[in-house]
Design a protein around this motif. Structure first.
Motif, PDB file in Angstrom:
ATOM      1  N   SER A 109       0.943  55.811  57.474  1.00  0.00           N
ATOM      2  CA  SER A 109       2.227  55.467  56.870  1.00  0.00           C
ATOM      3  C   SER A 109       2.051  55.152  55.386  1.00  0.00           C
ATOM      4  O   SER A 109       2.902  54.521  54.774  1.00  0.00           O
ATOM      5  N   SER A 110       0.905  55.577  54.839  1.00  0.00           N
ATOM      6  CA  SER A 110       0.619  55.365  53.421  1.00  0.00           C
ATOM      7  C   SER A 110      -0.291  56.495  52.959  1.00  0.00           C
ATOM      8  O   SER A 110      -0.529  57.465  53.684  1.00  0.00           O
ATOM      9  N   GLY A 111      -0.873  56.330  51.781  1.00  0.00           N
ATOM     10  CA  GLY A 111      -1.700  57.386  51.228  1.00  0.00           C
ATOM     11  C   GLY A 111      -3.122  57.432  51.729  1.00  0.00           C
ATOM     12  O   GLY A 111      -3.807  58.444  51.547  1.00  0.00           O
ATOM     13  N   PHE A 112      -3.612  56.372  52.360  1.00  0.00           N
ATOM     14  CA  PHE A 112      -5.029  56.316  52.739  1.00  0.00           C
ATOM     15  C   PHE A 112      -5.400  57.463  53.677  1.00  0.00           C
ATOM     16  O   PHE A 112      -6.300  58.265  53.398  1.00  0.00           O
ATOM     17  N   SER A 113      -4.723  57.548  54.818  1.00  0.00           N
ATOM     18  CA  SER A 113      -5.049  58.592  55.783  1.00  0.00           C
ATOM     19  C   SER A 113      -4.630  59.970  55.290  1.00  0.00           C
ATOM     20  O   SER A 113      -5.256  60.977  55.648  1.00  0.00           O
ATOM     21  N   ALA A 114      -3.585  60.031  54.465  1.00  0.00           N
ATOM     22  CA  ALA A 114      -3.174  61.315  53.892  1.00  0.00           C
ATOM     23  C   ALA A 114      -4.293  61.890  53.040  1.00  0.00           C
ATOM     24  O   ALA A 114      -4.648  63.074  53.152  1.00  0.00           O
ATOM     25  N   GLN A 115      -4.873  61.056  52.188  1.00  0.00           N
ATOM     26  CA  GLN A 115      -5.955  61.519  51.315  1.00  0.00           C
ATOM     27  C   GLN A 115      -7.208  61.862  52.115  1.00  0.00           C
ATOM     28  O   GLN A 115      -7.868  62.876  51.848  1.00  0.00           O
ATOM     29  N   LEU A 116      -7.524  61.036  53.115  1.00  0.00           N
ATOM     30  CA  LEU A 116      -8.707  61.296  53.929  1.00  0.00           C
ATOM     31  C   LEU A 116      -8.532  62.591  54.724  1.00  0.00           C
ATOM     32  O   LEU A 116      -9.467  63.400  54.821  1.00  0.00           O
ATOM     33  N   ALA A 117      -7.347  62.802  55.295  1.00  0.00           N
ATOM     34  CA  ALA A 117      -7.089  64.035  56.038  1.00  0.00           C
ATOM     35  C   ALA A 117      -7.216  65.247  55.126  1.00  0.00           C
ATOM     36  O   ALA A 117      -7.785  66.282  55.524  1.00  0.00           O
ATOM     37  N   GLY A 118      -6.716  65.146  53.904  1.00  0.00           N
ATOM     38  CA  GLY A 118      -6.841  66.250  52.962  1.00  0.00           C
ATOM     39  C   GLY A 118      -8.287  66.525  52.605  1.00  0.00           C
ATOM     40  O   GLY A 118      -8.734  67.676  52.590  1.00  0.00           O
ATOM     41  N   TYR A 119      -9.026  65.481  52.332  1.00  0.00           N
ATOM     42  CA  TYR A 119     -10.430  65.623  51.944  1.00  0.00           C
ATOM     43  C   TYR A 119     -11.252  66.266  53.055  1.00  0.00           C
ATOM     44  O   TYR A 119     -12.144  67.080  52.798  1.00  0.00           O
ATOM     45  N   LEU A 120     -10.953  65.925  54.320  1.00  0.00           N
ATOM     46  CA  LEU A 120     -11.709  66.444  55.463  1.00  0.00           C
ATOM     47  C   LEU A 120     -11.131  67.757  56.006  1.00  0.00           C
ATOM     48  O   LEU A 120     -11.728  68.362  56.906  1.00  0.00           O
ATOM     49  N   GLY A 121      -9.983  68.173  55.494  1.00  0.00           N
ATOM     50  CA  GLY A 121      -9.376  69.399  55.988  1.00  0.00           C
ATOM     51  C   GLY A 121      -8.849  69.278  57.397  1.00  0.00           C
ATOM     52  O   GLY A 121      -8.951  70.208  58.200  1.00  0.00           O
ATOM     53  N   LEU A 122      -8.228  68.126  57.706  1.00  0.00           N
ATOM     54  CA  LEU A 122      -7.671  67.873  59.035  1.00  0.00           C
ATOM     55  C   LEU A 122      -6.145  67.872  58.972  1.00  0.00           C
ATOM     56  O   LEU A 122      -5.560  67.621  57.905  1.00  0.00           O
ATOM     57  N   PRO A 123      -5.470  68.103  60.079  1.00  0.00           N
ATOM     58  CA  PRO A 123      -4.009  67.980  60.090  1.00  0.00           C
ATOM     59  C   PRO A 123      -3.598  66.523  59.922  1.00  0.00           C
ATOM     60  O   PRO A 123      -4.322  65.605  60.350  1.00  0.00           O
ATOM     61  N   PHE A 124      -2.427  66.315  59.345  1.00  0.00           N
ATOM     62  CA  PHE A 124      -1.958  64.967  59.019  1.00  0.00           C
ATOM     63  C   PHE A 124      -0.539  64.769  59.535  1.00  0.00           C
ATOM     64  O   PHE A 124       0.325  65.635  59.381  1.00  0.00           O
ATOM     65  N   ALA A 125      -0.310  63.619  60.171  1.00  0.00           N
ATOM     66  CA  ALA A 125       1.024  63.259  60.662  1.00  0.00           C
ATOM     67  C   ALA A 125       1.443  61.942  60.027  1.00  0.00           C
ATOM     68  O   ALA A 125       0.677  60.969  60.051  1.00  0.00           O
ATOM     69  N   PHE A 126       2.646  61.909  59.480  1.00  0.00           N
ATOM     70  CA  PHE A 126       3.156  60.707  58.815  1.00  0.00           C
ATOM     71  C   PHE A 126       4.174  60.003  59.696  1.00  0.00           C
ATOM     72  O   PHE A 126       5.047  60.643  60.293  1.00  0.00           O
ATOM     73  N   ALA A 127       4.069  58.685  59.754  1.00  0.00           N
ATOM     74  CA  ALA A 127       4.945  57.865  60.600  1.00  0.00           C
ATOM     75  C   ALA A 127       6.262  57.581  59.897  1.00  0.00           C
ATOM     76  O   ALA A 127       6.586  56.432  59.569  1.00  0.00           O
ATOM     77  N   GLY A 128       7.051  58.624  59.703  1.00  0.00           N
ATOM     78  CA  GLY A 128       8.339  58.450  59.042  1.00  0.00           C
ATOM     79  C   GLY A 128       9.358  57.722  59.880  1.00  0.00           C
ATOM     80  O   GLY A 128      10.395  57.314  59.362  1.00  0.00           O
ATOM     81  N   GLN A 129       9.055  57.525  61.167  1.00  0.00           N
ATOM     82  CA  GLN A 129      10.004  56.815  62.027  1.00  0.00           C
ATOM     83  C   GLN A 129      10.111  55.340  61.669  1.00  0.00           C
ATOM     84  O   GLN A 129      11.066  54.683  62.066  1.00  0.00           O
ATOM     85  N   PHE A 130       9.126  54.810  60.905  1.00  0.00           N
ATOM     86  CA  PHE A 130       9.265  53.411  60.479  1.00  0.00           C
ATOM     87  C   PHE A 130       8.855  53.177  59.027  1.00  0.00           C
ATOM     88  O   PHE A 130       8.952  52.053  58.544  1.00  0.00           O
ATOM     89  N   ALA A 131       8.382  54.194  58.306  1.00  0.00           N
ATOM     90  CA  ALA A 131       7.979  53.996  56.907  1.00  0.00           C
ATOM     91  C   ALA A 131       8.434  55.171  56.049  1.00  0.00           C
ATOM     92  O   ALA A 131       7.615  55.808  55.381  1.00  0.00           O
TER      93      ALA A 131
END
Length: 339
Positions: A175-197
């Motif tokens: 729900s922030s940039g931490f996992s977004a950046q890590l997912a990008g760096y590792l080339g993994l799919p990313f899901a954002f918790a827009g249901q509460f953030a």
């Protein structure tokens, strides 16, 4: 070009326990919804790990995933997510290796780094292990090595059985940039918790795409948004159903997150002005309305965020109304039904 009709739509389920009911009924409703979602053409069915909450029955997430996968035929089933710092990575590798062995090609492992609970319950879960969100990247690498030691530095003599050698798709949730950046760096799919953030959603997706590096898993970024979608035959009835979710968030603000309460005709007099503002901020990306409204708002959402997949969450008190909400979503998105 992404359109609503060619975008996969999935289901996020917290196995809601409603007022006056039980976890047994909540889990029965989860399986029933999953079976309908399987037939209606939804792509995935994810369950979320939360602890110590009287309104959520999916705490033992891997157990519920097995229950749902065993009762469905086609739909992918997974976690949205497993809160990795609550667990030893070896245990998660074994659990999801077992699930993948039982239901090959249908299991997803979505991972988060938040505790999914309050601080006291977190301490009870972690037993002073020292694990927290700061260790998430190291724990993730350890977990990935149990599945594919040949790609992640070897097994160090410890083997996840079942698990080792299996390709269980790993997603990072946030729900922030931490996992977004890590997912990008590792080339993994990313899901954002827009249901509460929802306020951080666009920035997180931009960061994910900017930092993405092609990997063995993905050549291109793959972004999924979790959002609240509540559909009914009319806008007015959908807004009425949505008051249950609003009441739940007010309870969380007041430190009393109880079972999901029935909807009310009006929230006036129920919440204070600051509570209303907080709820509207957290639920700001919600799509609520009739089939025509839901279709239009989903199209606007896709145009604004350009995601590859949408995962819909519907906190609706009445199970039949909840089923109807998801059926409407499947119809407006023209999902391919299965036999």
């Amino acid at each position: 070009m992404k359109t609503l009709e060619n975008t996969p739509i999935s289901v996020l389920d917290l196995s809601p326990i409603v007022a006056g009911s039980t976890p047994t009924q909540a889990l029965a409703n989860t399986l029933d919804l999953a079976q309908h979602a399987d037939h209606w053409g939804f792509n995935r069915y994810w369950l979320a790990e939360h602890h110590g909450m009287r309104g959520i029955a999916s705490a033992a997430t891997s157990v519920v995933i097995g229950h749902v996968a065993g009762g469905t035929k086609r739909i992918r089933v997974g976690s949205g997510g497993i809160m990795l710092p609550n667990h030893a990575p070896l245990v998660i590798a074994e659990q999801f290796g077992t699930l993948e062995s039982l239901y090959p090609g249908r299991i997803d492992l979505g991972l988060g780094r938040a505790p999914g609970t309050d601080q006291a319950t977190m301490r009870a879960l972690r037993r002073d292990s020292g694990a927290d969100g700061d260790q998430f990247p190291q724990m993730l690498e350890e977990l990935r090595a149990y599945f594919r030691p040949d790609l992640h530095g070897g097994s160090n003599g410890i083997h996840a059985v079942p698990g080792e050698g299996l390709d269980v798709p790993i997603w990072l949730l946030g729900s922030s940039g931490f996992s977004a950046q890590l997912a990008g760096y590792l080339g993994l799919p990313f899901a954002f918790a827009g249901q509460f953030a929802p306020r951080n959603m666009k920035a997180a997706f931009d960061l994910y795409r900017h930092t993405f590096r092609p990997s063995r898993v993905l050549e291109q970024p793959y972004a999924m948004a979790g959002i609240n979608v509540i559909a009914a035959d009319t806008d007015e009835h959908a807004q009425f159903l949505a008051t249950s979710a609003q009441r739940r968030f007010v309870g969380m603000i007041r430190g009393n997150p109880g079972p999901l309460e029935p909807p009310v005709e009006s929230m006036d007099g129920y919440w204070e002005p600051h509570e209303r503002a907080a709820v509207q901020a957290q639920l700001g990306a919600s799509i609520i309305g009739s089939p025509v409204t839901v279709r239009a708002k989903l199209r606007e959402f896709l145009q604004e965020f350009g995601v590859d997949e949408i995962m819909a969450n519907a906190a609706v008190y009445d199970h039949a109304e909840r089923l109807h909400s998801y059926e409407i979503v499947s119809q407006v998105c023209e999902l391919p039904r299965s036999l």
